[in-house]
Design an enzyme around this catalytic site. Sequence first.
Site, short mmCIF file in Angstrom:
data_model
loop_
_atom_site.label_atom_id
_atom_site.label_comp_id
_atom_site.label_asym_id
_atom_site.label_seq_id
_atom_site.Cartn_x
_atom_site.Cartn_y
_atom_site.Cartn_z
N GLY A 59 -7.20 -13.82 -7.23
CA GLY A 59 -7.70 -13.37 -5.21
C GLY A 59 -6.62 -14.10 -4.91
O GLY A 59 -7.20 -13.82 -3.32
N ALA A 60 -6.40 -14.45 -4.96
CA ALA A 60 -4.11 -15.22 -3.85
C ALA A 60 -3.46 -13.81 -3.55
O ALA A 60 -2.56 -13.76 -2.37
CB ALA A 60 -4.08 -16.25 -4.70
N ASP A 104 1.60 -3.94 -9.24
CA ASP A 104 1.60 -5.31 -9.94
C ASP A 104 2.25 -5.12 -11.61
O ASP A 104 3.22 -6.32 -12.46
CB ASP A 104 0.42 -5.74 -10.21
CG ASP A 104 0.28 -5.61 -8.67
OD1 ASP A 104 0.94 -5.38 -7.57
OD2 ASP A 104 -1.15 -5.50 -7.47
N TYR A 124 -10.09 -1.70 -0.02
CA TYR A 124 -8.46 -0.98 -1.17
C TYR A 124 -8.95 0.48 -0.96
O TYR A 124 -8.48 1.05 -0.76
CB TYR A 124 -8.91 -2.06 -1.70
CG TYR A 124 -7.62 -1.36 -2.79
CD1 TYR A 124 -5.85 -1.97 -2.69
CD2 TYR A 124 -7.53 -0.45 -3.21
CE1 TYR A 124 -4.67 -1.69 -3.46
CE2 TYR A 124 -5.95 0.11 -4.22
CZ TYR A 124 -4.64 -1.09 -4.07
OH TYR A 124 -3.46 -0.80 -4.65
N ASP A 181 2.91 1.87 -3.51
CA ASP A 181 2.37 2.03 -4.49
C ASP A 181 1.60 3.32 -4.54
O ASP A 181 1.77 4.29 -5.55
CB ASP A 181 2.54 1.50 -5.57
CG ASP A 181 1.41 0.52 -5.58
OD1 ASP A 181 0.49 1.02 -4.55
OD2 ASP A 181 1.16 -0.54 -6.45
N SER A 235 -2.76 -11.93 -10.66
CA SER A 235 -3.25 -12.62 -11.68
C SER A 235 -3.90 -11.31 -12.59
O SER A 235 -3.67 -11.10 -13.51
CB SER A 235 -4.52 -13.28 -11.60
OG SER A 235 -5.67 -12.95 -10.32
N HIS A 280 0.53 -1.18 -0.26
CA HIS A 280 -0.02 0.24 0.48
C HIS A 280 0.46 1.44 0.15
O HIS A 280 0.47 2.66 0.25
CB HIS A 280 -0.79 -0.16 1.37
CG HIS A 280 -1.99 -1.34 0.84
ND1 HIS A 280 -3.18 -0.95 0.16
CD2 HIS A 280 -1.71 -2.35 1.67
CE1 HIS A 280 -3.95 -2.36 0.24
NE2 HIS A 280 -3.12 -2.84 0.71
C1 GLA Z 1 -2.57 -4.89 -4.67
C2 GLA Z 1 -2.53 -3.25 -6.26
C3 GLA Z 1 -0.81 -2.57 -6.25
C4 GLA Z 1 -0.66 -1.90 -4.60
C5 GLA Z 1 -0.80 -3.66 -4.14
C6 GLA Z 1 -0.64 -3.45 -2.57
O1 GLA Z 1 -1.81 -5.75 -5.78
O2 GLA Z 1 -2.77 -4.07 -7.63
O3 GLA Z 1 -0.91 -1.36 -6.17
O4 GLA Z 1 -1.45 -1.61 -4.40
O5 GLA Z 1 -2.54 -4.37 -3.66
O6 GLA Z 1 0.36 -3.39 -1.92
#
Ligand code: GLA
Length: 368
Positions: free
Chosen positions: A114-115, A164, A213, A30, A119, A28
């Site tokens: 969802g892990a 990601d 989120y 980014d 994905s 959290h």
């Molecule tokens: C998800 C989001 C990322 C990041 C993470 C938490 O994977 O896609 O951008 O915020 O949560 O670090």
Amino acid sequence: MKNFETIFGLPAQVSAQAPGRVNLMGEHTDYNQGFVLPTILPLKTIVQIGVDNSVGGKIDIFSANYQQRIERSLHKGGSNHWSEYIVACLQQLQQYQIIIPSLKILVESNVPIGAGVASSAALEIAFLKAVRKLLQLNLTDLEIASLAQKAESEGVGMPCGIMDQMVTSLGRENQALFLDTKDLSFEYVKLPTNYDFAVIHSGKTHVLAKSAYKQRRQECEKAAALMNVSSLRDVCLPELNFLDKLPHTLRQRVVHVVTENQRVLDSVAAIEENRLADLGELMNASHLSQKNQFEVTIKETDLLCKAAIERGAIGARQTGGGFGGAIVALVPRHAVQSWWNFVCRDCPQASFICTSQKPQKALLRRVR
Ligand code: GLA
């Protein structure tokens, strides 16, 4: 697995792939313009594309995982369907006046959904790289990552950061991507060879777009506005002693983001100097901060981290967006199998996803 031609009656012209990822540190951070340290996993999504010249403007997609075929038009979006990621990516390309022909698309993947191992990003990046090949687009891997992140936040409605997409587009085997999300500068950090990062699914999948989120992101933005900074990246450690004007919850969020950013920097140094016990401590501290300050862990990942440590990992933390998903544990390479034999007894609902290295056959037999 049926092949492309059997499904669509015409040959695939291009294919591309993208891996899943595990984030080693920096959760959290980014979307607060901070630092992250993910690495790619030996799991991948493969996309094949063929062009159907006989029909105009249609997108015909088959998912091998869902065993489902769907026809989509590019004018619509916003459903909750898995095909939305593909439509959203194409809509992004259309914004750059790129003409999209009628496409036949086959998707197959072994990245668990969802892990907390990205994905969605794997699908977006594999798809965009395949389209880049097909249409010979002049796009760099970094531009592909930015397009994918926009597709996910604007098209799919999941206001993610860019970690990601960056690592699934630019990541390298056995190396972590140390990324500064403020300016997208990055460097590769070689991972230790005598320890593995084991990725274990808690058994509780998450749907981030439906989780808190978005609320966490809004809380961070609100805290930054109250502190008069453009993002929490601009808050430094000593300033944490002067947060009394912030409401309690916002103060907790700030403490997590600021200390987590520092933990990324400290983790990079620990890996480079082979101080793995220190890295383990940082991972444990990160989990506690996600639990107590950012409030994104769940009972299952808390217990899994506890079992991981009791059974010999030197560090463990929840990885990814949270509210479910996986943990990552740092385990001596020679002991991974025996470690997992104990952990899966302690937490029977958990399953072994993989390590950040190449899959180990003996362990893979235990994947559910
Ligand atoms: C998800 C989001 C990322 C990041 C993470 C938490 O994977 O896609 O951008 O915020 O949560 O670090």
